[in-house]
Design an enzyme around this catalytic site. Structure first.
Site, PDB file in Angstrom:
ATOM      1  N   LYS A 174     -12.901  -1.705   5.954  1.00 21.76           N
ATOM      2  CA  LYS A 174     -12.202  -2.624   6.856  1.00 21.76           C
ATOM      3  C   LYS A 174     -12.779  -2.510   8.267  1.00 21.76           C
ATOM      4  O   LYS A 174     -13.339  -3.460   8.775  1.00 21.76           O
ATOM      5  CB  LYS A 174     -10.696  -2.344   6.870  1.00 21.76           C
ATOM      6  CG  LYS A 174      -9.923  -2.887   5.665  1.00 21.76           C
ATOM      7  CD  LYS A 174     -10.128  -2.125   4.392  1.00 21.76           C
ATOM      8  CE  LYS A 174      -9.453  -2.724   3.185  1.00 21.76           C
ATOM      9  NZ  LYS A 174      -8.384  -1.937   2.617  1.00 21.76           N
ATOM     10  N   TRP A 187       0.825  -1.213   0.000  1.00 25.20           N
ATOM     11  CA  TRP A 187       0.000   0.000   0.000  1.00 25.20           C
ATOM     12  C   TRP A 187       0.851   1.251   0.000  1.00 25.20           C
ATOM     13  O   TRP A 187       0.523   2.230  -0.667  1.00 25.20           O
ATOM     14  CB  TRP A 187      -1.017  -0.015   1.140  1.00 25.20           C
ATOM     15  CG  TRP A 187      -2.103  -1.018   0.871  1.00 25.20           C
ATOM     16  CD1 TRP A 187      -2.392  -2.131   1.593  1.00 25.20           C
ATOM     17  CD2 TRP A 187      -3.030  -1.017  -0.234  1.00 25.20           C
ATOM     18  NE1 TRP A 187      -3.427  -2.821   1.006  1.00 25.20           N
ATOM     19  CE2 TRP A 187      -3.838  -2.167  -0.100  1.00 25.20           C
ATOM     20  CE3 TRP A 187      -3.245  -0.167  -1.319  1.00 25.20           C
ATOM     21  CZ2 TRP A 187      -4.861  -2.477  -1.012  1.00 25.20           C
ATOM     22  CZ3 TRP A 187      -4.263  -0.482  -2.231  1.00 25.20           C
ATOM     23  CH2 TRP A 187      -5.045  -1.629  -2.070  1.00 25.20           C
ATOM     24  N   ASP A 201      -2.169   6.652   6.065  1.00 23.89           N
ATOM     25  CA  ASP A 201      -3.221   5.794   5.521  1.00 23.89           C
ATOM     26  C   ASP A 201      -3.537   4.772   6.615  1.00 23.89           C
ATOM     27  O   ASP A 201      -2.749   3.872   6.876  1.00 23.89           O
ATOM     28  CB  ASP A 201      -2.718   5.093   4.256  1.00 23.89           C
ATOM     29  CG  ASP A 201      -3.723   4.105   3.680  1.00 23.89           C
ATOM     30  OD1 ASP A 201      -4.790   3.899   4.284  1.00 23.89           O
ATOM     31  OD2 ASP A 201      -3.430   3.528   2.610  1.00 23.89           O
TER      32      ASP A 201
HETATM   33  C1  PLP Z   1      -7.848  -1.462   1.401  1.00 25.11           C
HETATM   34  C2  PLP Z   1      -6.730  -0.491   1.451  1.00 25.11           C
HETATM   35  C3  PLP Z   1      -6.552   0.487   0.465  1.00 25.11           C
HETATM   36  C4  PLP Z   1      -7.424   0.555  -0.770  1.00 25.11           C
HETATM   37  O1  PLP Z   1      -8.606   1.185  -0.510  1.00 25.11           O
HETATM   38  P1  PLP Z   1      -9.699   1.438  -1.660  1.00 25.11           P
HETATM   39  O2  PLP Z   1     -10.908   1.723  -0.849  1.00 25.11           O
HETATM   40  O3  PLP Z   1      -9.818   0.210  -2.488  1.00 25.11           O
HETATM   41  O4  PLP Z   1      -9.269   2.612  -2.440  1.00 25.11           O
HETATM   42  C5  PLP Z   1      -5.507   1.378   0.604  1.00 25.11           C
HETATM   43  N1  PLP Z   1      -4.685   1.336   1.665  1.00 25.11           N
HETATM   44  C6  PLP Z   1      -4.823   0.397   2.633  1.00 25.11           C
HETATM   45  C7  PLP Z   1      -3.883   0.387   3.789  1.00 25.11           C
HETATM   46  C8  PLP Z   1      -5.851  -0.539   2.548  1.00 25.11           C
HETATM   47  O5  PLP Z   1      -5.996  -1.462   3.509  1.00 25.11           O
END
Ligand code: PLP
Length: 360
Positions: A196, A102, A172
């Site tokens: 999540k 990520w 993030d």
């Molecule tokens: C799931 C995830 C993403 C992607 O998110 P989207 O909603 O598909 O854009 C980005 N960063 C992390 C850490 C994630 O777990």
């Protein structure tokens, strides 16, 4: 009806009481004669739902008053572009810490907008560790420092908040927000896709310090200018109304569980159960360094990958689903977010033991 234990990395399991309440309110929310999906986002009913969701989130995370909470769309992947477009503020570069899939995506996207200084990377460890803060080569003139607080695919998580001086820290937190208490004041901006630990996909949460707003990239779409979104209370355009409603129910559920301190206790208990079993096993192994093993996403491997299919099939038969690891790393991964009950992890450990007795 039989519900499985769903170990999906995202969209992920939601707390069952939330789904039950949503089902009971599907046709008629609180005597309004309408379901939430059918409401105008500007009507008093939905405004009350959104206001309460924000208030609960602020309470859970103790969000300071100089931070804005934004309900956006586009997911964390869109934020990879929206963060530089909003936060560069005329500066030429930003610092990124590379801890896995990520953060690599975030770095790649940011390179469209600025020069990216990869201030530290876990690449040499095969992305199984977090580089210690003492090794980061930060640039004092960077617009911000970006981290991914929990690498959902690799299963590495920060258990410290890095001190980056006066440069805003951006995180993030898609896969570990609300899993434990968090000091929001240490960050300039936090973003998270909802699917999540917050609610349904389609909603992206942004928490941003007010003084960072108002100097967007000239080509930033108005709907994605954090200042515009903030000034319009996340209603510059139609927000993802149903996802906000479910997120609000999840926040209520977390509060009823005892808030984030209780969530942490619960999550540590679940993760320890699983990691401790893996540690003593001779069939399974966990690649991640012990000091940064994620409480949310637990990757593990079978000693012989030829057993993977049999393992997954047996798991499925026991109602333990979505255990296959991400295609980029293989092996297995159990995602055990807030909504995964202890019984789910216990059932998984029982199955690991049973499978090991037969194949170990
Ligand atoms: C799931 C995830 C993403 C992607 O998110 P989207 O909603 O598909 O854009 C980005 N960063 C992390 C850490 C994630 O777990």
């Amino acid at each position: 009806m039989t519900r499985v234990f769903n170990f999906s990395a995202g969209p992920a399991a939601l707390p069952e009481p939330v789904l039950r309440q949503a089902a009971s309110e599907m046709l008629d929310w609180h005597g309004s004669g309408m379901g939430v999906m059918e409401m105008s986002h500007r009507g008093k009913e939905f405004i009350s739902i959104a206001t309460e969701a924000e208030a609960l989130l602020r309470e859970l995370l103790a969000v300071p008053s100089n931070y804005k909470v934004l309900f956006m769309q586009g997911g964390a992947i869109a934020e990879n572009a929206l963060v530089p477009m909003n936060l560069l503020r005329g500066k030429a570069s930003a610092d990124y810490i590379d801890t896995g899939e990520w953060s690599k995506k975030s770095i790649q996207e940011a390179r469209k907008y600025c020069s990216v200084n990869v201030a530290a990377s876990a690449k040499a460890s095969g992305y199984t560790s977090i580089p210690p803060r003492s090794e980061w080569q930060l640039d004092p003139n960077a617009a911000y420092v970006h981290i991914c607080s929990n690498e959902t695919i690799g299963g590495v998580e920060y258990f410290f908040t890095p001190d980056v001086g006066d440069v805003p820290l951006v995180a993030d937190m898609s896969s570990n927000i609300l899993s434990r208490p968090l000091d929001v004041s240490r960050y300039g901006l936090i973003y998270a896709g909802a699917q999540k630990n917050i609610g349904p996909s389609g909603l992206t949460l942004v928490i941003v310090r007010e003084d960072l707003l108002g100097q967007p990239h000239p080509l930033l779409p108005t709907a994605f200018d954090y200042k515009t979104v903030a000034d319009n209370e996340s209603m510059y355009n139609t927000p993802p109304t149903y996802a906000i409603y479910i997120a609000g129910l999840v926040f209520q559920w977390i509060k009823a569980q005892g808030g984030l301190a209780a969530m942490e206790q619960h999550n540590r208990h679940k993760a320890a159960l699983l990691y401790n079993y893996l540690a003593q096993s001779s069939l399974y192994s966990c690649p991640v360094a012990p000091d940064c093993r994620s409480l949310m996403n637990v990757p593990f491997r079978l000693k012989d990958s030829a057993l993977d299919d049999a393992f997954l099939k047996g798991a499925q038969q026991r109602g333990l689903v979505q255990l296959k690891g991400h295609r980029s790393v293989g092996g297995m991964r159990a995602s055990i977010y807030n909504a995964m009950p202890l019984e789910g992890v216990q059932a998984l450990v029982d199955y690991l033991r049973e499978f090991e007795a037969r194949h170990g």
